[in-house]
Design an enzyme around this catalytic site. Structure first.
Site, PDB file in Angstrom:
ATOM      1  N   LEU A 164       0.959  -1.208  -0.062  1.00  0.00           N
ATOM      2  CA  LEU A 164       0.104   0.035   0.093  1.00  0.00           C
ATOM      3  C   LEU A 164       0.863   1.309   0.108  1.00  0.00           C
ATOM      4  O   LEU A 164       2.078   1.310   0.377  1.00  0.00           O
ATOM      5  CB  LEU A 164      -0.836  -0.021   1.077  1.00  0.00           C
ATOM      6  CG  LEU A 164      -2.001  -1.126   1.386  1.00  0.00           C
ATOM      7  CD1 LEU A 164      -2.859  -1.010   2.739  1.00  0.00           C
ATOM      8  CD2 LEU A 164      -3.062  -1.049   0.178  1.00  0.00           C
ATOM      9  N   ASP A 165       0.437   2.335  -0.404  1.00  0.00           N
ATOM     10  CA  ASP A 165       1.178   3.645  -0.599  1.00  0.00           C
ATOM     11  C   ASP A 165       1.225   3.948   0.865  1.00  0.00           C
ATOM     12  O   ASP A 165       0.509   3.720   1.860  1.00  0.00           O
ATOM     13  CB  ASP A 165       0.359   4.585  -1.268  1.00  0.00           C
ATOM     14  CG  ASP A 165       0.329   4.392  -2.737  1.00  0.00           C
ATOM     15  OD1 ASP A 165       0.967   3.592  -3.380  1.00  0.00           O
ATOM     16  OD2 ASP A 165      -0.754   4.915  -3.330  1.00  0.00           O
ATOM     17  N   ARG A 166       2.512   4.843   1.283  1.00  0.00           N
ATOM     18  CA  ARG A 166       2.867   5.373   2.350  1.00  0.00           C
ATOM     19  C   ARG A 166       1.534   5.793   3.234  1.00  0.00           C
ATOM     20  O   ARG A 166       1.316   5.509   4.508  1.00  0.00           O
ATOM     21  CB  ARG A 166       3.669   6.200   2.247  1.00  0.00           C
ATOM     22  CG  ARG A 166       4.197   6.947   3.438  1.00  0.00           C
ATOM     23  CD  ARG A 166       5.093   8.256   3.133  1.00  0.00           C
ATOM     24  NE  ARG A 166       4.109   9.335   2.549  1.00  0.00           N
ATOM     25  CZ  ARG A 166       4.569  10.242   1.531  1.00  0.00           C
ATOM     26  NH1 ARG A 166       5.641  10.302   1.248  1.00  0.00           N
ATOM     27  NH2 ARG A 166       3.685  10.869   1.232  1.00  0.00           N
TER      28      ARG A 166
END
Length: 346
Positions: free
Chosen positions: A134-136
């Site tokens: 997942l993105d940050r």
């Protein structure tokens, strides 16, 4: 100073020759050379003719550089201090965890309770792998496998789009004219390395870095607008009457009126592919960028409060268990921003 003569004559021709294992067979050399030449030829041809495809989404705004740097530094500190992962499900083969926003994925590996060896025996330490990422600043479900065999099966399932996923997003933008919609477009990196939306007709065409435009599609449903609506559980959106948008050109800027662009839109996304920043890019194209998503046109401040990240949550995962063969579905607890929105909807 006396120079010592080289001793090359003392070496036998066999010893002086390079190992045969390092030289690929002629057929392999030809195949590698042909593959490299074809990519190089495609890039050179596109560059010479100026026929690189043009993205239909805008570049990153100038302000995003400083905002992203600040968020990255904050996330790095949070990730270093992250010590206890919120486990949604766990068995002897895998664990499903709820990643908080503002933490890098890798931090979850050391924060999982089973990440340390039991009874002081190093051999009992599981071989942990991230099956998805997942993105940050995206919160929600991630799968961590405990052995190589299970990791290979789940990564393949994600790659082949056999894992069904839903996301929740809070967007600020135009009031949608649709309740459900499917967006189909191209996806790729522009010459400056930024991920952009491309026209479907550009899928397969070569990009400046040598990669090519790939297809991506996402289904969306509106759950609420401006505090009105009704939250409902994820449903089956595989229906024929859903409106479909096939991206072929830049989205028209409907109006310059700021008030018209400031509607609060709560949506659920059903990604049909797994491209980088896919949901964020498609929300931007639809004119409803995600709140706080400064890279893709989202507001940095909302209702007098600075956004420290984007409001995107990986809500659910459904897949066939790689060992038992049974279908499993997992749902993450709602983040605070989603609970606030739902509590005000009526």
């Amino acid at each position: 100073m006396t120079r010592l003569p080289l001793l090359l004559p003392l070496l036998s021709p066999r010893a002086a020759s390079p190992p045969r294992a390092l030289t690929p067979p002629p057929a392999r050399r030809l195949a590698v050379a042909a593959a490299g030449a074809s990519v190089q030829d495609a890039v050179m041809s596109a560059a010479a003719t100026g026929e690189y495809p043009c993205p239909v989404s805008p570049p990153y705004p100038a302000v995003s550089k400083d905002v992203e740097l600040r968020r990255a530094m904050t996330a790095s500190a949070r990730s270093g201090a992250y010590s206890s992962a919120a486990v949604v499900f766990e068995d002897e083969w895998l664990a499903v965890v709820d990643k908080p926003a503002g933490v890098y994925c890798e931090a979850l590996l050391s924060a999982l309770p089973c990440s340390t060896a039991s009874s002081g025996d190093p051999s009992s330490k599981p071989n942990l792998h991230l099956a998805n990422r997942l993105d940050r600043d995206t919160s929600g479900l991630m799968v961590i496998t405990k052995c190589n065999k299970v990791a290979a099966k789940l990564v393949k399932a994600f790659t082949e789009h056999k894992v069904k996923k839903t996301y929740l997003a809070l967007c600020i933008g135009y009031l949608p004219a649709w309740e459900k919609v499917k967006v189909c477009s191209g996806h790729g990196r522009s010459k400056h390395g930024a991920w952009r939306v491309y026209a479907m007709s550009d899928v397969g065409r070569t990009l400046p870095g040598g990669s090519s435009v790939r297809d991506m599609s996402t289904k969306f449903e509106v759950l609420g607008t401006d505090g009105k609506g009704q939250y409902r559980e994820p449903s089956n959106v595989d229906i024929d009457d859903i409106e479909s948008i096939t991206v072929q050109e830049k989205a028209a800027d409907q109006t310059s009126n700021v008030d018209v662009k400031s509607h609060m839109v709560f949506v659920r996304a059903y990604p049909q592919s797994g491209r980088t920043h896919q949901i964020r890019l498609h929300c931007q194209y639809l004119g409803i960028p995600i709140r706080g998503d400064v890279k893709y046109g989202g507001v940095i401040e909302w209702n007098g409060v600075d956004c420290d990240g984007h409001a995107l949550h990986a809500e659910s995962l459904s897949f066939v268990h790689p060992v038992t063969g049974l279908p499993v579905t997992f749902q993450a607890p709602l983040p605070s921003w989603a609970n606030e929105i739902i509590s005000t909807m009526g």
